[in-house]
Design an enzyme around this catalytic site. Structure first.
Site, PDB file in Angstrom:
ATOM      1  N   LYS A 229      12.672  26.580  89.130  1.00  0.00           N
ATOM      2  CA  LYS A 229      11.491  25.772  88.827  1.00  0.00           C
ATOM      3  C   LYS A 229      10.297  26.696  88.955  1.00  0.00           C
ATOM      4  O   LYS A 229       9.933  27.088  90.058  1.00  0.00           O
ATOM      5  CB  LYS A 229      11.374  24.611  89.816  1.00  0.00           C
TER       6      LYS A 229
ATOM      7  N   ARG B 167      11.867   9.996  85.242  1.00  0.00           N
ATOM      8  CA  ARG B 167      13.053   9.151  85.351  1.00  0.00           C
ATOM      9  C   ARG B 167      14.072   9.771  86.283  1.00  0.00           C
ATOM     10  O   ARG B 167      14.178  10.980  86.378  1.00  0.00           O
ATOM     11  CB  ARG B 167      13.693   8.949  83.973  1.00  0.00           C
TER      12      ARG B 167
ATOM     13  N   LYS C  57      14.369  17.854  90.481  1.00  0.00           N
ATOM     14  CA  LYS C  57      13.811  19.105  90.993  1.00  0.00           C
ATOM     15  C   LYS C  57      14.222  19.216  92.454  1.00  0.00           C
ATOM     16  O   LYS C  57      14.184  18.232  93.202  1.00  0.00           O
ATOM     17  CB  LYS C  57      12.297  19.153  90.800  1.00  0.00           C
TER      18      LYS C  57
END
Lengths: 342, 532
Positions: free
Chosen positions: B228, B395, B401
């Site tokens: 990420k 959603r 993450k």
């Protein structure tokens, strides 16, 4: 001339009569404006309060406390001081305390509101040289509507919830605000349930002759299904906790002056906020100060420095003073109380 | 305006989804067309520009309320909102007016062209006409700051219910550049022309934080992982010979990142790529710290020097449109194959780079990779199900993450300030210090992370332990230790401590720790050396 009252670490002290008004540390002799916990602390040698305030104080301070009552307007000599109690319009039995020493008159007003609420003895201005005022809502953004309007809004909200098949739960102080709501709602809409802390105060007030509609105490056995269309009067702190689990799907509301601010309404995560306070709004504070004719003003709990500065600009000799009074908060069952009564 | 104020009140009064959607649906079914368009515009952040300077508004409002300006200025931070402060201090209106939302917006936009005296007269007239929520909304509109507590997702859902069009389709139709003056309800919502707006992006798919262990996600073989990256999420839209770069906040940022023009050379028309805009070290082939990207974010035009110091790349995560077709419904693995094929032809020094998939055997393996994220300049890892479509909005389920745990220090509270808005009356804004020899050196402010109950307790404590007051700030007795968590640390000559933290917040109130055991400035400097 010497000060009639002095602000000390224990509370507001009168040297001429050697007594304290609303002290927060133990003293021998306490004159108390009203029964909220931040004004009527326990541990005092003896207490003097209005006869109408005594039952609640007895309930809260216990059987050992030495309490004495006084009628509104009755003059009493204590040492070199003459004292009398006058309606403050805050909650039933609440008083401003007038202290006269050698022709100099000071008034400690505790908590007060100038507008009628349909339950408390209406506020009565008292002429004085020095006035001690609260400032909980001492900003020009706080302006209350007439109490009848807010009462009608509560009825409309309750009616809509009842028609929807949901209980309507409103959070209000256990002493004062709760009874004010009870006394004003249209009890024909449905049954009224109460949190234990509210019901305890109800019982005390009914015993002293204050008329309240019939109420049902919420207990662990209470099933909301057995009371369709109910209004539930809870304490603010109970509304945030597990106590609320017994009312799933409830329409929720808070009744507080703080509900005038959108941010506060949202923080409480209640569906609705009723702007209803037992403290004076901005116009009320200003009218009250003017009506005393006082030249000196001491500003306690609230927006003290702002309100004092405003008063100075209006020509008063005004200054803020530190006390431990709390005014209206959102998270206690009552001002100054941390835990819920059972 | 009454109808819109009712809608606003209904939306503002609840945090629950169903009543919000129901209120919106009812509004979209019966409000006048221009009001509906404006409402969709306002709820999707397309606000009219500010037409009156806030300083003027404060002066006019104070005078109209009969209070000195200083008193207005004292009230404003306590209420926490200019529009609301004005609403509350003014006297009740003496008249009423029956103007629609769009009628008011027209009137507000006309203010911009008026000389100051007339503008003032018109605003005062409006204040004397509108009460309560309507006055509040008027103020929000003239200051260009109206925000409504409704996500795009909820609005799309309500529009879907009101029109019978699929929710994802509505969400897409509302993206990109359009203005209520230039479209009709029909052209925007009901039967839009797909070629009308070549720059239109797709709604971003946003993931929730994985709070439980990943074992709960089942077979690791079903999942793909990548780092990420810590930049700005962006979407590159290549259509009709042009390119457009959108931020996640649906802001067109093409001009802020002129280097992206080079992508036209190797990204074919009819392609939309989702990725992360990062400041990039081309030599090392690695991202620069977020602080470097920050130097670019606020700038509408970019000087050459900055382009060299903090060049940007888009690190590609996904492809949403390929050969002019919306491929969002195809499985992640298929989209990934398209993306990797596309990236094969992209030269190394291009402003486009591929976010690599992480090879991992089991969850333990991935946990070890995640733990090393910070050293690579990443915030953690993303988990995406190999068969997942590219959804819209935030959603749960297919994407997660999984951020690294924050950095932490134990620090001493030394200053406190009252909150405003939703936290008026509570002390919620604190300054924290660490030891520097015998002294406490402030290094961070934090105002989130405690429960309401904890804020209430600390508020009572602050009242009784104030040493000094500086305006609204109180110096308090050093006594309480809090564990402060943060996402990053960088050198900062502007701060006394020499460091600045990213997203500091209170993780825990350390009742168990005496202040002597708080961390030191030396500890912070070590963190700076390791992660700065």
């Amino acid at each position: 001339m010497a000060d009639v009252l002095r602000f000390t670490e224990r509370g507001i002290h009168c040297p001429a009569g050697d007594f304290f008004i609303d002290p927060w540390r133990p003293v021998d002799r306490a004159l108390v404006t009203h029964g909220h916990a931040d004004h009527a602390h326990d541990g005092m040698g003896r207490y003097l309060a209005t006869e109408a305030a005594l039952p609640v104080m007895r309930h809260r301070l216990g059987p050992e406390a030495v309490l004495e009552g006084i009628a509104y307007g009755e003059r009493r000599r204590i040492g070199g001081a003459t004292v009398s109690f006058h309606p403050a319009g805050h909650v039933p039995g609440s008083a401003q305390i007038r202290v006269e020493v050698g022709g100099e008159v000071w008034v400690a007003s505790g908590d007060y509101k100038t507008a009628p609420d349909g339950l408390s003895e209406p506020f009565e201005p008292v002429r004085c040289h020095a006035f001690i005022t609260e400032s909980t809502f001492g900003l020009p953004v706080f302006k209350w509507r007439p109490f009848e309007e807010e009462n009608a809004a509560i009825d409309a909200w309750w009616r809509a919830a009842a028609a929807d098949g949901r209980p309507a739960v409103v959070g209000a102080y256990a002493l004062g605000k709760a009874q004010r709501i009870l006394a004003s709602v249209d009890a024909s809409i449905g049954p009224i349930l109460t949190h234990g802390a509210v019901e305890n105060t109800n019982a005390v007030m009914r015993a002293q002759g204050i008329r309240l509609p019939d109420t049902i105490r919420v207990t662990p056995e209470t099933r909301i299904k057995d009371h369709p269309g109910a209004l539930v009067v809870a304490t603010p702190s109970a509304m945030g906790g597990p106590w609320m689990r017994r009312f799933p799907q409830a329409a929720t509301a808070f009744a507080s002056g703080w509900m005038a601010m959108r941010g506060v309404r949202r923080r409480r995560a209640a569906d609705k906020g009723f702007v209803m306070s037992d403290h004076a709004d901005w116009p009320g504070l200003n009218e009250a100060v003017a009506a005393t004719g006082a030249t000196r003003v001491f500003v306690t709990h609230g927006y003290t420095s702002i309100f004092a500065r405003w008063l100075r600009e209006q020509g008063y000799d005004a200054r803020p003073v530190e006390t431990e009074y709390e005014g209206e908060t959102l998270d206690s069952p009552d001002p100054g109380t941390a835990e819920d009564a059972a | 305006m009454k109808r819109f104020a009712q809608l606003y009140e209904a939306l503002d009064a609840t945090t629950r989804v169903l009543p919000k959607v129901a209120a919106l649906k009812a509004y979209f079914e019966d409000a006048p067309e221009r009001d509906r368009l404006w409402t969709v515009a306002l709820l999707s952040g397309r606000r009219p520009k500010r037409t009156v300077n806030a300083t003027f508004l404060r002066e006019w409002a104070a005078r109209a309320a009969g209070i000195p300006l200083w008193l207005f200025e004292e009230s404003y931070p306590i209420v926490g909102d200019l529009a609301e402060t004005i609403q509350l201090v003014l006297p009740d209106p003496s008249r009423t007016a029956d103007l629609t939302l769009s009628g008011w917006i027209d009137r507000i936009r006309a203010l911009a062209a008026l000389p100051e005296a007339e503008r003032r007269a018109d605003v005062l007239d409006a204040w004397d006409t509108l009460g309560g929520t309507e006055r509040f909304l008027f103020n929000k509109l003239i200051t260009g700051q109206l925000r409504v507590g409704v996500s795009q997702k909820l609005m799309s859902r309500a529009l879907a219910q009101a029109t019978g069009i699929e929710e994802a389709e509505i969400a897409h139709r509302l993206m990109g550049r359009w203005a209520p003056d230039d479209v009709t309800w029909d052209a925007l919502i009901l039967t839009p022309d797909p070629s009308a707006d070549l720059s239109r992006p797709y709604p971003f798919y946003l993931a929730y934080q994985l709070d439980d262990p990943p074992e709960g996600l089942g077979d690791p073989a079903a999942w793909r992982a990548e780092h990420k990256w810590d930049g700005i999420r962006g979407q590159l839209v290549r259509r009709g010979g042009e390119h457009h770069l959108w931020s996640r906040g649906e802001e067109l940022i093409t001009d802020r990142f002129p280097e992206m023009a080079a992508t036209r050379d190797f990204v074919p028309d009819g392609t939309v790529i989702d990725g992360e805009v990062l400041a990039w070290d081309h030599e090392a082939g690695a991202p620069l710290p977020f602080a470097r990207l920050q130097t670019r974010i606020g700038r509408k035009t970019v000087p050459k020097k900055l382009l060299q110091e903090a060049p940007a790349v888009l690190r590609a995560y996904d492809v949403l449109e390929w050969q002019g077709r919306d491929v969002r419904a195809r499985p992640f693995d298929e989209r990934r194959a398209i993306l990797e094929g596309l990236m094969e032809g992209v030269p190394k020094d291009a402003p486009l780079d591929l976010s690599r998939l992480l090879a991992f055997e089991g969850w333990d393996d991935l946990a070890a990779i995640r733990a090393g994220s910070r050293a690579l300049g990443a915030e953690g890892v993303m988990l995406k199900r190999g068969d997942s479509p590219y959804r819209d909005g935030r959603r749960k389920g297919d994407w997660w993450k999984w951020k690294v745990d924050p950095l932490t220090v134990d620090a001493v509270m030394i200053y406190a300030q009252q909150g405003h808005g939703r936290r008026a009356g509570l002390f919620t804004d604190f300054t924290f210090a660490v030891w520097n020899g015998d002294e406490l050196t402030p290094f961070a402010k934090a105002y989130s992370g405690l429960t309401d109950e904890e804020f209430r307790r600390i508020t009572a404590w602050v009242r009784r332990n104030t040493l000094e007051r500086y305006g609204p700030v109180r110096a308090v007795r050093p006594h309480h230790v809090f564990e402060i968590g943060f996402e990053g640390i960088q050198a900062s000559p502007r701060h006394k401590s020499g460091v600045a933290l990213r997203f500091p917040r209170m993780l825990r109130w350390r009742h168990d720790k005496p202040i002597a055991e708080a961390n030191t400035l030396g500890d912070l400097k070590e963190m700076l050396a390791a992660y700065g």
